[in-house]
Every structure is written in structure tokens, then in C-alpha cells.
Scaffold this motif. Sequence first.
Motif, PDB file in Angstrom:
ATOM      1  N   VAL A  20      43.701  26.887  26.605  1.00 21.77           N
ATOM      2  CA  VAL A  20      43.946  27.842  25.514  1.00 21.77           C
ATOM      3  C   VAL A  20      45.219  28.659  25.732  1.00 21.77           C
ATOM      4  CG1 VAL A  20      41.509  27.975  24.889  1.00 21.77           C
ATOM      5  CG2 VAL A  20      42.450  29.652  26.481  1.00 21.77           C
ATOM      6  N   GLY A  21      45.941  28.390  26.816  1.00 17.19           N
ATOM      7  CA  GLY A  21      47.205  29.070  27.066  1.00 17.19           C
ATOM      8  C   GLY A  21      47.078  30.489  27.589  1.00 17.19           C
ATOM      9  N   ALA A  22      45.945  30.830  28.173  1.00 18.64           N
ATOM     10  CA  ALA A  22      45.739  32.196  28.667  1.00 18.64           C
ATOM     11  C   ALA A  22      46.716  32.561  29.780  1.00 18.64           C
ATOM     12  CB  ALA A  22      44.303  32.368  29.164  1.00 18.64           C
ATOM     13  N   GLY A  23      47.106  31.595  30.582  1.00 12.11           N
ATOM     14  CA  GLY A  23      48.021  31.864  31.688  1.00 12.11           C
ATOM     15  C   GLY A  23      49.430  32.225  31.258  1.00 12.11           C
ATOM     16  N   ASN A  24      49.730  32.026  29.971  1.00 11.18           N
ATOM     17  CA  ASN A  24      51.053  32.364  29.437  1.00 11.18           C
ATOM     18  C   ASN A  24      50.984  33.464  28.389  1.00 11.18           C
ATOM     19  OD1 ASN A  24      52.400  30.346  30.951  1.00 11.18           O
ATOM     20  ND2 ASN A  24      51.650  28.815  29.518  1.00 11.18           N
ATOM     21  N   ASP A  25      49.811  34.024  28.185  1.00  5.36           N
ATOM     22  CA  ASP A  25      49.610  35.057  27.170  1.00  5.36           C
ATOM     23  C   ASP A  25      49.922  36.424  27.784  1.00  5.36           C
ATOM     24  OD1 ASP A  25      48.209  37.172  25.689  1.00  5.36           O
ATOM     25  OD2 ASP A  25      47.379  35.525  24.512  1.00  5.36           O
ATOM     26  N   SER A  26      50.953  37.080  27.279  1.00  7.88           N
ATOM     27  CA  SER A  26      51.393  38.341  27.885  1.00  7.88           C
ATOM     28  C   SER A  26      50.323  39.428  27.810  1.00  7.88           C
ATOM     29  CB  SER A  26      52.693  38.819  27.246  1.00  7.88           C
ATOM     30  OG  SER A  26      52.510  39.064  25.867  1.00  7.88           O
ATOM     31  N   GLN A  27      49.547  39.478  26.724  1.00  6.00           N
ATOM     32  CA  GLN A  27      48.495  40.490  26.624  1.00  6.00           C
ATOM     33  C   GLN A  27      47.440  40.282  27.701  1.00  6.00           C
ATOM     34  OE1 GLN A  27      47.237  40.142  22.436  1.00  6.00           O
ATOM     35  NE2 GLN A  27      47.590  42.360  22.338  1.00  6.00           N
ATOM     36  N   VAL A  28      47.047  39.047  27.908  1.00  6.12           N
ATOM     37  CA  VAL A  28      46.032  38.727  28.914  1.00  6.12           C
ATOM     38  C   VAL A  28      46.565  39.038  30.309  1.00  6.12           C
ATOM     39  CG1 VAL A  28      44.690  36.854  29.954  1.00  6.12           C
ATOM     40  CG2 VAL A  28      44.892  36.993  27.474  1.00  6.12           C
ATOM     41  N   LEU A  29      47.806  38.651  30.579  1.00  6.30           N
ATOM     42  CA  LEU A  29      48.386  38.884  31.902  1.00  6.30           C
ATOM     43  C   LEU A  29      48.550  40.373  32.199  1.00  6.30           C
ATOM     44  CD1 LEU A  29      51.006  35.992  31.994  1.00  6.30           C
ATOM     45  CD2 LEU A  29      48.763  36.083  33.118  1.00  6.30           C
ATOM     46  N   VAL A  30      48.945  41.156  31.210  1.00  3.48           N
ATOM     47  CA  VAL A  30      49.066  42.602  31.400  1.00  3.48           C
ATOM     48  C   VAL A  30      47.690  43.210  31.669  1.00  3.48           C
ATOM     49  CG1 VAL A  30      49.580  44.787  30.206  1.00  3.48           C
ATOM     50  CG2 VAL A  30      51.234  42.917  30.159  1.00  3.48           C
ATOM     51  N   ALA A  31      46.675  42.759  30.921  1.00  2.00           N
ATOM     52  CA  ALA A  31      45.309  43.264  31.132  1.00  2.00           C
ATOM     53  C   ALA A  31      44.802  42.895  32.523  1.00  2.00           C
ATOM     54  CB  ALA A  31      44.372  42.726  30.059  1.00  2.00           C
ATOM     55  N   ALA A  32      45.116  41.676  32.979  1.00  2.00           N
ATOM     56  CA  ALA A  32      44.696  41.244  34.314  1.00  2.00           C
ATOM     57  C   ALA A  32      45.396  42.076  35.388  1.00  2.00           C
ATOM     58  CB  ALA A  32      44.996  39.756  34.507  1.00  2.00           C
ATOM     59  N   GLN A  33      46.692  42.311  35.232  1.00  2.00           N
ATOM     60  CA  GLN A  33      47.419  43.113  36.215  1.00  2.00           C
ATOM     61  C   GLN A  33      46.933  44.563  36.211  1.00  2.00           C
ATOM     62  OE1 GLN A  33      51.631  42.326  35.507  1.00  2.00           O
ATOM     63  NE2 GLN A  33      51.604  40.940  37.256  1.00  2.00           N
ATOM     64  N   ARG A  34      46.597  45.081  35.045  1.00  2.00           N
ATOM     65  CA  ARG A  34      46.086  46.454  34.971  1.00  2.00           C
ATOM     66  C   ARG A  34      44.764  46.558  35.740  1.00  2.00           C
ATOM     67  NH1 ARG A  34      45.873  47.206  29.525  1.00  2.00           N
ATOM     68  NH2 ARG A  34      48.055  47.788  29.577  1.00  2.00           N
ATOM     69  N   LEU A  35      43.883  45.579  35.559  1.00  2.00           N
ATOM     70  CA  LEU A  35      42.603  45.576  36.264  1.00  2.00           C
ATOM     71  C   LEU A  35      42.812  45.432  37.771  1.00  2.00           C
ATOM     72  CD1 LEU A  35      39.531  45.557  36.392  1.00  2.00           C
ATOM     73  CD2 LEU A  35      39.588  43.141  35.751  1.00  2.00           C
ATOM     74  N   LEU A  36      43.693  44.539  38.182  1.00  2.00           N
ATOM     75  CA  LEU A  36      43.961  44.371  39.612  1.00  2.00           C
ATOM     76  C   LEU A  36      44.552  45.640  40.221  1.00  2.00           C
ATOM     77  CD1 LEU A  36      45.325  40.730  39.661  1.00  2.00           C
ATOM     78  CD2 LEU A  36      43.273  41.569  40.827  1.00  2.00           C
ATOM     79  N   GLY A  37      45.365  46.346  39.455  1.00  2.00           N
ATOM     80  CA  GLY A  37      45.928  47.603  39.937  1.00  2.00           C
ATOM     81  C   GLY A  37      44.857  48.648  40.195  1.00  2.00           C
ATOM     82  N   LEU A  38      43.752  48.549  39.482  1.00  2.00           N
ATOM     83  CA  LEU A  38      42.650  49.498  39.666  1.00  2.00           C
ATOM     84  C   LEU A  38      41.702  49.084  40.794  1.00  2.00           C
ATOM     85  CD1 LEU A  38      41.829  50.146  35.901  1.00  2.00           C
ATOM     86  CD2 LEU A  38      42.853  51.777  37.507  1.00  2.00           C
ATOM     87  N   VAL A  39      41.397  47.787  40.885  1.00  2.00           N
ATOM     88  CA  VAL A  39      40.420  47.348  41.902  1.00  2.00           C
ATOM     89  C   VAL A  39      41.065  47.083  43.260  1.00  2.00           C
ATOM     90  CG1 VAL A  39      38.786  46.410  40.226  1.00  2.00           C
ATOM     91  CG2 VAL A  39      40.490  44.898  41.218  1.00  2.00           C
ATOM     92  N   ASP A  40      42.368  46.804  43.279  1.00  2.00           N
ATOM     93  CA  ASP A  40      43.062  46.563  44.550  1.00  2.00           C
ATOM     94  C   ASP A  40      44.483  47.120  44.473  1.00  2.00           C
ATOM     95  OD1 ASP A  40      43.909  45.698  47.017  1.00  2.00           O
ATOM     96  OD2 ASP A  40      43.857  43.557  46.525  1.00  2.00           O
ATOM     97  N   PRO A  41      44.614  48.450  44.443  1.00  2.00           N
ATOM     98  CA  PRO A  41      45.955  49.032  44.317  1.00  2.00           C
ATOM     99  C   PRO A  41      46.881  48.682  45.477  1.00  2.00           C
ATOM    100  CG  PRO A  41      44.296  50.755  44.641  1.00  2.00           C
ATOM    101  CD  PRO A  41      43.573  49.461  44.500  1.00  2.00           C
ATOM    102  N   GLY A  42      46.340  48.589  46.685  1.00  2.00           N
ATOM    103  CA  GLY A  42      47.163  48.231  47.834  1.00  2.00           C
ATOM    104  C   GLY A  42      47.704  46.817  47.725  1.00  2.00           C
ATOM    105  N   GLY A  43      46.851  45.893  47.318  1.00  2.00           N
ATOM    106  CA  GLY A  43      47.277  44.507  47.151  1.00  2.00           C
ATOM    107  C   GLY A  43      48.294  44.353  46.039  1.00  2.00           C
ATOM    108  N   THR A  44      48.108  45.105  44.965  1.00  2.00           N
ATOM    109  CA  THR A  44      49.044  45.052  43.853  1.00  2.00           C
ATOM    110  C   THR A  44      50.410  45.583  44.279  1.00  2.00           C
ATOM    111  OG1 THR A  44      47.231  45.336  42.290  1.00  2.00           O
ATOM    112  CG2 THR A  44      49.437  45.794  41.475  1.00  2.00           C
ATOM    113  N   ALA A  45      50.423  46.718  44.968  1.00  2.00           N
ATOM    114  CA  ALA A  45      51.688  47.317  45.408  1.00  2.00           C
ATOM    115  C   ALA A  45      52.404  46.450  46.434  1.00  2.00           C
ATOM    116  CB  ALA A  45      51.438  48.706  45.984  1.00  2.00           C
ATOM    117  N   SER A  46      51.643  45.705  47.255  1.00  2.00           N
ATOM    118  CA  SER A  46      52.273  44.878  48.286  1.00  2.00           C
ATOM    119  C   SER A  46      52.791  43.546  47.746  1.00  2.00           C
ATOM    120  CB  SER A  46      51.273  44.603  49.416  1.00  2.00           C
ATOM    121  OG  SER A  46      50.279  43.689  48.981  1.00  2.00           O
TER     122      SER A  46
END
Length: 147
Positions: free
Chosen positions: A73-99
Motif C-alpha cells: 500500500v506504499g506506507a513506507g513512502n507515505d510522508s504522513q505515516v513516516l512522520v507519525a512513526a518518527q513522532r511515536l519513536l521520539g516519545l517511546v525511545d527519545p535516546g534512540g531517536t536522538a542517537s
Amino acid sequence: MTGIELIVAALAGGATAGLTGAADTAVQDAYAALRDLLRRKLSSRRDAEQVLDAQVPEPSELLSRLGDDLDAVGAGNDSQVLVAAQRLLGLVDPGGTASGRYALTAHGKTGDLHITTNYGTAASTITGPVTISYGQLPIPPAQPGPA
């Protein structure tokens, strides 16, 4: 990391936070937003929707059960989905996101693009330092002589 791997990591992180009771309201909201976006994209794929509802916390299992559907379905290239995924990762693993653990690499017809942030997740607008490298820099043209 591909877009699909980023999405799977975010889903697993959100599910794990929810199962351990460590999820605050921001994590719950970000997880729900990502799942809602994916649910809309996967609306024609019932099995994939059931995997989303199951809240599978193991990334490898999620990738095997959901990866092909996300790719189709092209989710891996969908900017809205990718931004939402990065936002969630920034909350659950801020250290991993920053590194840079969740740096996104995309391969296209014109070359490769590697996206990482120096200061955590950037959504919509990048305000930090940005480096664009095209490999070997071309030699600039000679200065024009006097007319």
C-alpha cells in the motif's frame, strides 16, 4: 532503516509501552494516530487490520505479518505515516531517536537518500543543521575572462 522498518519499530514500541503501562497520554495519542493512518491505508486488507488490532510488541513478528501489506500500500513512502512513526519513536525511545537509531534510508531511481536528525525527530520543518552530500563535488567552471 527503510520506511517499513521504521513503521514496524514505532508500532512495536507503542505496543510495548502500552502493555507495560509505561505509556502516558502523549504516547497513547501518537500510537493511536499512527494506527489510524495505517488502518486507512490498509482498509482493503482485513488480515493486516487484525494485526494492527492485536498490538504485537515483537518487531520481527510484526515485520513478518505486516511488512508485505505495508509495502503493497506504499506506507513506507507515505510522508504522513513516516512522520507519525518518527513522532511515536521520539516519545517511546527519545535516546534512540536522538542517537540516529531510527535514521531513514530511501533508495530511488536517482540515488540514495539517508535521513537522520541531530536533535531528535523533526516533523514538517527542519530547523537544525542539515548536511546534503552528493559524493564527489564537481569542479566549478572557470571564471569568465575580461570581455
